[in-house]
Design a protein around this motif. Structure first.
Motif, PDB file in Angstrom:
ATOM      1  N   SER A 193       0.536  -1.138   0.187  1.00 46.15           N
ATOM      2  CA  SER A 193      -0.056  -0.503  -0.201  1.00 46.15           C
ATOM      3  C   SER A 193       0.827   1.267  -0.144  1.00 46.15           C
ATOM      4  O   SER A 193       0.698   2.171  -0.527  1.00 46.15           O
ATOM      5  N   ALA A 194       2.014   1.524   1.092  1.00 47.26           N
ATOM      6  CA  ALA A 194       2.308   2.911   1.142  1.00 47.26           C
ATOM      7  C   ALA A 194       3.781   3.112  -0.374  1.00 47.26           C
ATOM      8  O   ALA A 194       4.103   3.582  -0.822  1.00 47.26           O
ATOM      9  N   THR A 195       3.517   1.305  -1.093  1.00 49.97           N
ATOM     10  CA  THR A 195       4.877   2.060  -2.545  1.00 49.97           C
ATOM     11  C   THR A 195       3.343   2.402  -3.180  1.00 49.97           C
ATOM     12  O   THR A 195       3.842   3.232  -4.197  1.00 49.97           O
ATOM     13  N   THR A 196       2.282   2.387  -3.340  1.00 55.53           N
ATOM     14  CA  THR A 196       1.635   2.981  -4.851  1.00 55.53           C
ATOM     15  C   THR A 196       1.398   4.098  -4.295  1.00 55.53           C
ATOM     16  O   THR A 196       0.771   5.181  -5.052  1.00 55.53           O
ATOM     17  N   LYS A 197       1.643   4.639  -3.064  1.00 55.74           N
ATOM     18  CA  LYS A 197       0.734   5.809  -2.245  1.00 55.74           C
ATOM     19  C   LYS A 197       2.016   6.795  -2.611  1.00 55.74           C
ATOM     20  O   LYS A 197       2.457   7.918  -2.982  1.00 55.74           O
ATOM     21  N   LEU A 198       3.660   6.479  -2.617  1.00 58.49           N
ATOM     22  CA  LEU A 198       4.960   6.703  -2.260  1.00 58.49           C
ATOM     23  C   LEU A 198       5.091   6.738  -3.607  1.00 58.49           C
ATOM     24  O   LEU A 198       6.238   7.807  -3.969  1.00 58.49           O
ATOM     25  N   ALA A 199       5.224   5.894  -4.320  1.00 61.35           N
ATOM     26  CA  ALA A 199       5.635   6.245  -6.610  1.00 61.35           C
ATOM     27  C   ALA A 199       5.529   7.158  -6.517  1.00 61.35           C
ATOM     28  O   ALA A 199       4.018   8.206  -7.065  1.00 61.35           O
ATOM     29  N   PRO A 200       6.178   7.911  -7.667  1.00 55.11           N
ATOM     30  CA  PRO A 200       6.524   8.917  -8.244  1.00 55.11           C
ATOM     31  C   PRO A 200       5.038   8.375  -9.363  1.00 55.11           C
ATOM     32  O   PRO A 200       5.122   7.526  -9.875  1.00 55.11           O
ATOM     33  N   ALA A 201       4.252   9.353 -10.302  1.00 58.97           N
ATOM     34  CA  ALA A 201       3.263   8.776 -11.272  1.00 58.97           C
ATOM     35  C   ALA A 201       4.115   8.736 -12.097  1.00 58.97           C
ATOM     36  O   ALA A 201       3.344   6.981 -13.024  1.00 58.97           O
ATOM     37  N   ALA A 202       4.832   8.918 -13.083  1.00 58.47           N
ATOM     38  CA  ALA A 202       5.345   8.505 -14.035  1.00 58.47           C
ATOM     39  C   ALA A 202       6.550   7.194 -13.907  1.00 58.47           C
ATOM     40  O   ALA A 202       7.091   6.410 -14.806  1.00 58.47           O
ATOM     41  N   PHE A 203       6.458   6.970 -12.331  1.00 54.38           N
ATOM     42  CA  PHE A 203       6.687   4.996 -12.036  1.00 54.38           C
ATOM     43  C   PHE A 203       6.371   4.500 -11.191  1.00 54.38           C
ATOM     44  O   PHE A 203       7.056   3.553 -10.810  1.00 54.38           O
ATOM     45  N   SER A 204       5.059   4.330 -11.733  1.00 50.61           N
ATOM     46  CA  SER A 204       3.931   3.641 -10.909  1.00 50.61           C
ATOM     47  C   SER A 204       4.262   2.242 -10.734  1.00 50.61           C
ATOM     48  O   SER A 204       4.390   1.913 -10.046  1.00 50.61           O
ATOM     49  N   ALA A 205       4.025   1.819 -11.698  1.00 48.50           N
ATOM     50  CA  ALA A 205       4.352   0.091 -12.186  1.00 48.50           C
ATOM     51  C   ALA A 205       5.537  -0.476 -11.954  1.00 48.50           C
ATOM     52  O   ALA A 205       6.314  -1.225 -11.042  1.00 48.50           O
ATOM     53  N   GLN A 206       6.818   0.822 -12.049  1.00 47.74           N
ATOM     54  CA  GLN A 206       8.463   0.743 -11.218  1.00 47.74           C
ATOM     55  C   GLN A 206       9.055   0.462  -9.991  1.00 47.74           C
ATOM     56  O   GLN A 206       9.440   0.351  -9.632  1.00 47.74           O
ATOM     57  N   THR A 207       7.770   1.852  -9.540  1.00 51.38           N
ATOM     58  CA  THR A 207       8.364   1.574  -7.944  1.00 51.38           C
ATOM     59  C   THR A 207       7.600   0.071  -7.443  1.00 51.38           C
ATOM     60  O   THR A 207       8.055  -0.599  -6.667  1.00 51.38           O
ATOM     61  N   MET A 208       6.812  -0.183  -7.974  1.00 59.48           N
ATOM     62  CA  MET A 208       6.107  -2.172  -7.401  1.00 59.48           C
ATOM     63  C   MET A 208       6.948  -2.818  -7.637  1.00 59.48           C
ATOM     64  O   MET A 208       7.247  -3.822  -6.654  1.00 59.48           O
TER      65      MET A 208
ATOM     66  N   ALA B 107      11.919   6.503  13.108  1.00 63.92           N
ATOM     67  CA  ALA B 107      10.204   6.730  12.209  1.00 63.92           C
ATOM     68  C   ALA B 107      10.071   8.335  12.025  1.00 63.92           C
ATOM     69  O   ALA B 107       9.295   8.207  11.178  1.00 63.92           O
ATOM     70  N   PRO B 108       9.889   8.726  13.376  1.00 65.67           N
ATOM     71  CA  PRO B 108       9.649  10.573  12.769  1.00 65.67           C
ATOM     72  C   PRO B 108      10.303  11.059  11.540  1.00 65.67           C
ATOM     73  O   PRO B 108       9.390  11.902  11.319  1.00 65.67           O
ATOM     74  N   LYS B 109      10.886  11.240  11.574  1.00 66.12           N
ATOM     75  CA  LYS B 109      12.511  11.731  10.692  1.00 66.12           C
ATOM     76  C   LYS B 109      11.639  10.764   9.351  1.00 66.12           C
ATOM     77  O   LYS B 109      11.707  12.253   8.318  1.00 66.12           O
ATOM     78  N   ILE B 110      11.754   9.643   9.242  1.00 69.93           N
ATOM     79  CA  ILE B 110      11.430   9.440   7.826  1.00 69.93           C
ATOM     80  C   ILE B 110       9.730  10.138   7.851  1.00 69.93           C
ATOM     81  O   ILE B 110       9.441   9.905   6.455  1.00 69.93           O
ATOM     82  N   GLN B 111       8.431   9.558   8.480  1.00 69.30           N
ATOM     83  CA  GLN B 111       7.720  10.340   8.209  1.00 69.30           C
ATOM     84  C   GLN B 111       7.555  11.838   7.988  1.00 69.30           C
ATOM     85  O   GLN B 111       6.107  11.945   7.150  1.00 69.30           O
ATOM     86  N   GLY B 112       8.097  12.377   8.507  1.00 70.49           N
ATOM     87  CA  GLY B 112       8.204  13.897   8.020  1.00 70.49           C
ATOM     88  C   GLY B 112       8.576  14.251   6.489  1.00 70.49           C
ATOM     89  O   GLY B 112       8.029  14.753   5.470  1.00 70.49           O
ATOM     90  N   PHE B 113       9.320  13.204   5.815  1.00 73.81           N
ATOM     91  CA  PHE B 113       9.837  12.845   4.711  1.00 73.81           C
ATOM     92  C   PHE B 113       8.897  12.355   3.372  1.00 73.81           C
ATOM     93  O   PHE B 113       9.091  12.682   2.536  1.00 73.81           O
ATOM     94  N   MET B 114       7.549  12.514   4.323  1.00 75.08           N
ATOM     95  CA  MET B 114       6.481  11.503   3.251  1.00 75.08           C
ATOM     96  C   MET B 114       5.406  12.588   3.199  1.00 75.08           C
ATOM     97  O   MET B 114       4.981  11.845   2.422  1.00 75.08           O
ATOM     98  N   LYS B 115       5.625  13.428   2.812  1.00 72.90           N
ATOM     99  CA  LYS B 115       5.180  14.283   2.927  1.00 72.90           C
ATOM    100  C   LYS B 115       2.879  14.671   2.870  1.00 72.90           C
ATOM    101  O   LYS B 115       2.732  14.523   1.689  1.00 72.90           O
ATOM    102  N   GLY B 116       2.779  14.143   4.121  1.00 69.17           N
ATOM    103  CA  GLY B 116       1.776  13.624   4.292  1.00 69.17           C
ATOM    104  C   GLY B 116       1.278  12.380   3.666  1.00 69.17           C
ATOM    105  O   GLY B 116      -0.129  12.021   4.123  1.00 69.17           O
ATOM    106  N   ILE B 117       1.791  11.691   3.546  1.00 70.92           N
ATOM    107  CA  ILE B 117       0.838  10.511   3.259  1.00 70.92           C
ATOM    108  C   ILE B 117       0.961   9.532   4.412  1.00 70.92           C
ATOM    109  O   ILE B 117       2.575   9.557   5.431  1.00 70.92           O
ATOM    110  N   GLN B 118       0.639   8.868   4.839  1.00 68.10           N
ATOM    111  CA  GLN B 118       0.035   8.195   6.249  1.00 68.10           C
ATOM    112  C   GLN B 118       0.294   6.652   6.562  1.00 68.10           C
ATOM    113  O   GLN B 118      -0.434   6.257   4.967  1.00 68.10           O
TER     114      GLN B 118
END
Length: 496
Positions: free
Chosen positions: A422-437, A485-496
């Motif tokens: 689930s996180a992969t589909t949310k964090l993936a750049p739009a142009a690399f959606s399948a490749q990020t999976m 974990a808190p530092k990593i969460q900050g880099f996610m830019k709103g993704i929970q």
């Protein structure tokens, strides 16, 4: 994928019809069920097929080599997802990737089902490696497309989808492992039938249930790009064929050197992918921040799968040679232990899916869930060293020790695998959606490439050290990840 495309795809999928989830989840659930039935059925008996004597229907390969081949096989299966993801993103879409992959997998199992020699074995490996690379990342990407980004059902949907994987993985070792004593080839034939059924489900239900999900090529090659890319691919194939033809007769390409090469690729490929995605002009600043957040999650995933995937290598051998197989009046097939992991997931996945929904915003963050996964995986290896500590390395072990080890690692898997999908589909750049999976599955490829190097250190004499060092390393990494974990969460830019 543009916001317009995502909205268009989402609106084309019937949003109710499968336990409160989009109707397309039904198609993907049963397609993945049959594909995993075929794969895990084959995998449950493959290592025994390799190292059992020819008189017992096996290939007669020595056990350390068989264990290393098994790890390399698993690594290449997931590594090939790079090809499948790229082709889906840029050539024919994820839906066709699933279909073409299923065809190749079925042919691979058929090759194994034909009584023959080592040549057919390697032919089957190539077919299944390429087929799984096409199907596995793309079917998961389609799951992500049938939900909107804001849909609270998303994580729950991936947990349900993940249960289909494990339902197939639970049933197939019991069935295929049960016929192993009669014929390995009969077991491989059953695996081929499973993939055929998966193809039928996909073909006859996708139009009605999936709408446009999987049908759109999100980053298509231009005509000029197609000509350049396929020319380069053709030249690369010719060069590789020539190099292999020269290297093998001259002793430059041996099994040991091939293992080393796969190990290097297991590290270099994901590194290259992170660099390409981060530096791409098609990646915006928010997406770059999310890529940074994804890196420690990827490293944690490698550590976890390095332990979990040894269930089909070291623990498979442990079940065959170190475990008491006469228990409670039943003769246990060593392949049946491969059903334990999916069995526990089937039982516990709904509990975890309910728990995440129930906790809502109070649930652990994604990095915290990953740290829990590493903690459990480390403990699972510490548990399996205890029988040797108490009883020595010569006596047969009560099978309940293996059961406990599999149970503990499943607790970690449910904190990492569906959450990671689930996180992969949310964090993936739009142009690399399948490749990020595909990149997500590269964590398993890297883990098994590493395993191919370290399984040779396992012997009954080194059993406690082997399990203790690897298990301890996982626990240390869990502590580090939890602190960050808190530092990593900050880099996610709103993704929970």
């Amino acid at each position: 994928m543009s916001a317009f495309d995502k909205k268009k795809i989402y609106e084309s999928v019937p949003q109710k019809g499968f336990f409160g989830h989009p109707k397309g989840l039904l198609t993907l659930f049963f397609t993945e069920f049959w594909e995993r039935f075929s794969y895990y059925g084959m995998r449950a008996i493959l290592v025994y097929y390799m190292y059992y004597e020819v008189s017992k229907g096996g290939l007669g390969i020595d056990e350390p080599t068989a264990l290393a081949i098994m790890s390399i096989y698993g690594s290449l299966v997931y590594m090939s997802g790079i090809i499948g993801g790229w082709l889906a993103d840029r050539v024919f879409g994820t839906s066709k990737g699933v279909f073409y992959g299923g065809i190749l997998i079925m042919l691979g199992h058929i090759a194994l089902a034909i009584p023959g020699n080592i040549t057919l074995f390697f032919v089957s490996m190539v077919l299944i490696v390429l087929g799984t690379g096409l199907l596995k990342p793309n079917v998961s990407s389609v799951v992500g497309e049938i939900y909107s980004e804001e849909d609270n059902r998303r994580d729950s949907g991936f947990s349900i989808f993940y249960m289909s994987i494990n339902l197939g993985g639970f049933l197939s070792p019991l069935i295929v492992g049960g016929v192993m004593k009669y014929s390995f080839h009969l077991g491989f034939g059953i695996a081929a039938v499973g993939m055929f059924l998966g193809l039928l489900v996909f073909i006859f239900t996708k139009k009605k249930n999936l709408g446009l999900a999987g049908a759109i090529v999100h980053n298509p090659l231009s005509p000029d790009e197609k000509k350049k890319v396929f020319t380069r691919f053709g030249l690369a194939a010719v060069v590789i064929a020539v190099l292999i033809a020269i290297a093998i007769p001259n002793g430059l390409l041996t099994f040991d050197s091939f293992i080393a090469l796969v190990g290097i690729l297991g590290i270099l490929l994901p590194t290259a992918y992170f660099i390409v995605m981060y530096r791409s002009k098609k990646t915006n600043d928010v997406e770059r921040s999310r890529i940074i957040a994804y890196i420690p999650l990827f490293i944690a995933s490698v550590m976890f799968w390095a332990i979990q995937e040894q269930g089909s290598t070291i623990l498979a051998s442990y079940a065959d040679k170190r475990t008491q197989l006469e228990f409670a009046g039943i003769t246990i097939s060593p392949a049946w232990f491969q059903s334990l992991n999916p069995l526990f997931i089937i039982v516990l996945a709904p509990v975890f899916a309910w728990l995440w929904v129930k906790l809502g915003k109070r649930q652990p963050t994604i990095p915290q869930k990953f740290s829990l996964a590493l903690l459990f995986s480390g403990i699972s290896f510490l548990v399996i060293l205890l029988p040797a500590y108490f009883g020595g390395s010569d006596s047969l072990v009560n099978p309940l020790w293996l059961v406990l080890s599999y149970f503990i690692v499943v607790l970690g898997e449910l904190c990492l695998s569906p959450v990671g999908l689930s996180a992969t589909t949310k964090l993936a750049p739009a142009a690399f959606s399948a490749q990020t999976m595909s990149l997500w599955f590269l964590s398993s490829a890297a883990a098994q490439a590493i395993n191919a190097q370290i399984v040779k250190f396992y012997t009954p004499a080194t059993e406690m050290t082997y399990f203790g060092v690897i298990g301890g390393a996982s626990i240390v990494l869990a502590i580090i990840l939890f602190a960050l974990a808190p530092k990593i969460q900050g880099f996610m830019k709103g993704i929970q």
